[in-house]
Design a protein around this motif. Structure first.
Motif, short mmCIF file in Angstrom:
data_model
loop_
_atom_site.label_atom_id
_atom_site.label_comp_id
_atom_site.label_asym_id
_atom_site.label_seq_id
_atom_site.Cartn_x
_atom_site.Cartn_y
_atom_site.Cartn_z
N PHE A 190 0.84 -1.20 0.00
CA PHE A 190 0.00 0.00 0.00
C PHE A 190 0.87 1.25 0.00
O PHE A 190 0.38 2.36 0.09
CB PHE A 190 -0.91 -0.03 1.23
N THR A 191 2.19 1.04 -0.11
CA THR A 191 3.14 2.15 -0.09
C THR A 191 3.21 2.81 -1.45
O THR A 191 3.48 2.16 -2.46
CB THR A 191 4.54 1.63 0.32
N ASN A 192 3.00 4.12 -1.47
CA ASN A 192 3.03 4.87 -2.73
C ASN A 192 4.46 5.19 -3.14
O ASN A 192 5.34 5.30 -2.31
CB ASN A 192 2.24 6.17 -2.56
N PRO A 193 4.68 5.39 -4.47
CA PRO A 193 3.72 5.18 -5.56
C PRO A 193 3.53 3.69 -5.84
O PRO A 193 4.48 3.00 -6.21
CB PRO A 193 4.36 5.91 -6.75
N VAL A 194 2.31 3.21 -5.62
CA VAL A 194 2.03 1.78 -5.59
C VAL A 194 2.43 1.07 -6.89
O VAL A 194 3.00 -0.02 -6.87
CB VAL A 194 0.54 1.53 -5.27
N GLY A 195 2.16 1.67 -8.04
CA GLY A 195 2.47 1.02 -9.30
C GLY A 195 3.96 0.77 -9.46
O GLY A 195 4.37 -0.33 -9.85
N ILE A 196 4.77 1.78 -9.18
CA ILE A 196 6.23 1.65 -9.34
C ILE A 196 6.79 0.68 -8.29
O ILE A 196 7.62 -0.17 -8.60
CB ILE A 196 6.90 3.03 -9.24
N VAL A 197 6.33 0.80 -7.06
CA VAL A 197 6.83 -0.08 -5.99
C VAL A 197 6.45 -1.53 -6.28
O VAL A 197 7.27 -2.45 -6.13
CB VAL A 197 6.29 0.38 -4.62
#
Length: 422
Positions: free
Chosen positions: A142-149
């Motif tokens: 749930f850590t942003n930026p979610v897509g990149i992570v």
């Protein structure tokens, strides 16, 4: 079942704990471990978490520890909700981009890139330690930026799924407007994390009746007002509903003017967090306070419970909006791009549902931001000023060389302590 929350000292954790307590039949947790290096915050949050469990009759143990390795040992699932640099770093992400006339925001644009550069190396280190402790554990990010992570986690071979609360927020809102229960709402959700559109709202499941036209006809103005977009724009978009993050793209200059004239969201959240921590220290408090609803992340607890339950083979809705590999779902993107779509989720992971042909109006922007995310991840993994500059040049909220050059210098200057290569 053991579930670990990394970043468990967050002021938002009681919302998560409340969901675990209420939905214990869906996700029967025997041990909940909250991991955080901030000992004082952790004990305040942990104390409230124990009282919430006790009040709601949950028999599980709540354990707090600053020791990551001990906390993830034997965990069936690990939720990541950390913020490298804290609210101070967020404050910077939301302010220095405005000096160049660009959006100041913590998950997209130049500020979002700064957060990715700080976050990806830390998350990958945590994930490796999770894998050593239990190679079968699921990581829910749930850590942003979610897509990149999430893309970083998947490329490193981890069992990971990204989660965002935008879709479940829409689900609750639409259910309220239509007078049905949230479980009756199924969304055709399309795009990337924080760059999505609802292309259909179905009753009863993936094959259910599409009531989106009815929803827009009867409640279009209300929905547009919530998104702070003109009602007519929804019609011009072809009768879809964009997430509120699309306002950064569709009304960029307007948003920049607004952000320059009001306190940052980071400063508001920092003040709210201080008040929440004071409240958490009250031994009589045994439920999440109303103030927490203003903290952000609405309905995250319910989304997290549903996703964890599906991944771990417990009860729950098999259909979830998640961030996962594209794998041909959107044919105009690479297979290893991470998309945010409706998926069937089970113990083997998420399987994206088929997506109809995508309007070029959306496909073009999705492809553009996907290219940025690929370059952002490269910069996060390998470092270097030129890689940061390339990512900013690729982002549609930056684009111009003069802006990208100035933003690169500011990003590095404000984040040097978190960048091993700087």
């Amino acid at each position: 079942m053991k579930l670990t929350v990394v970043g468990g000292g967050s002021t938002y954790t009681p919302e998560l704990v409340d969901g675990f307590a209420r939905l214990r039949d869906t996700l029967p947790i025997e041990e909940l471990v909250l991991v955080d290096p901030a000992a004082e915050r952790l004990e305040l949050v942990g104390g409230l978490a124990r009282r919430i469990f006790a009040k709601q009759g949950h028999g599980g143990r709540v354990v707090t520890t600053p020791d990551l390795d001990a906390g993830v040992d034997g965990a069936d699932a690990v939720l990541l909700q950390l913020r490298v640099g804290g609210q101070a770093a967020r404050q910077q992400d939301e302010t220095w981009p405005l000096e160049c006339g660009c959006i100041g925001q913590e998950t997209t644009g130049a500020g979002g890139l700064a957060k990715a550069l700080r976050t990806v190396p830390v998350v990958l280190d945590i994930a490796e330690r999770v894998r050593r402790a239990n190679p079968n554990a699921w990581i829910i990010d749930f850590t942003n930026p979610v897509g990149i992570v999430t893309r970083a986690l998947l490329q490193a071979g981890h069992r990971a799924v990204g989660l965002c609360n935008v879709a479940i927020g829409f689900q609750r809102k639409f259910a309220q407007l239509l007078g049905v229960t949230p479980s009756e709402i199924h969304l055709d959700h399309l795009g990337l994390n924080h760059l999505t559109w609802e292309t259909a709202v179905r009753l009863g499941g993936p094959e259910g009746e599409n009531v989106l036209p009815k929803l827009l006809a009867e409640h279009g103005e209300t929905i547009a007002a919530d998104l702070r977009l003109p009602p007519g724009l929804l019609d011009r978009l072809g009768g879809v509903i964009p997430s509120y993050y699309l306002r950064y793209y569709y009304a960029h200059d307007e948003v920049v003017r607004e952000l320059r004239t009001k306190p940052s969201r980071a400063s508001e959240v920092a003040a709210m967090e201080q008040r929440l921590l004071e409240m958490y220290g009250d031994p009589a408090l045994d439920e999440k306070p109303e103030l927490l609803a203003k903290r952000g992340g609405a309905y995250y607890s319910e989304a997290a419970v549903d996703l964890a339950a599906a991944l771990l083979g417990s009860a729950g809705n098999p259909y979830q909006v998640v961030n996962t590999y594209n794998g041909g779902t959107l044919p105009f993107l690479p297979d290893d791009a991470v998309i945010e779509v409706q998926a069937a989720v089970g113990p083997s992971g998420p399987r994206p549902l088929p997506v109809p042909d995508v309007d070029p109006l959306f496909a073009g922007l999705v492809a553009n931001v996907t290219a940025y995310e690929e370059l952002a991840l490269e910069a996060a993994l390998r470092g270097g000023r030129d890689r940061v500059l390339r990512a900013l040049l690729a982002h549609p909220l930056v684009g111009q060389y003069e802006y990208a050059d100035a933003l690169t210098d500011r990003l590095i200057a404000h984040n040097r302590e978190h960048l091993a290569w700087a």
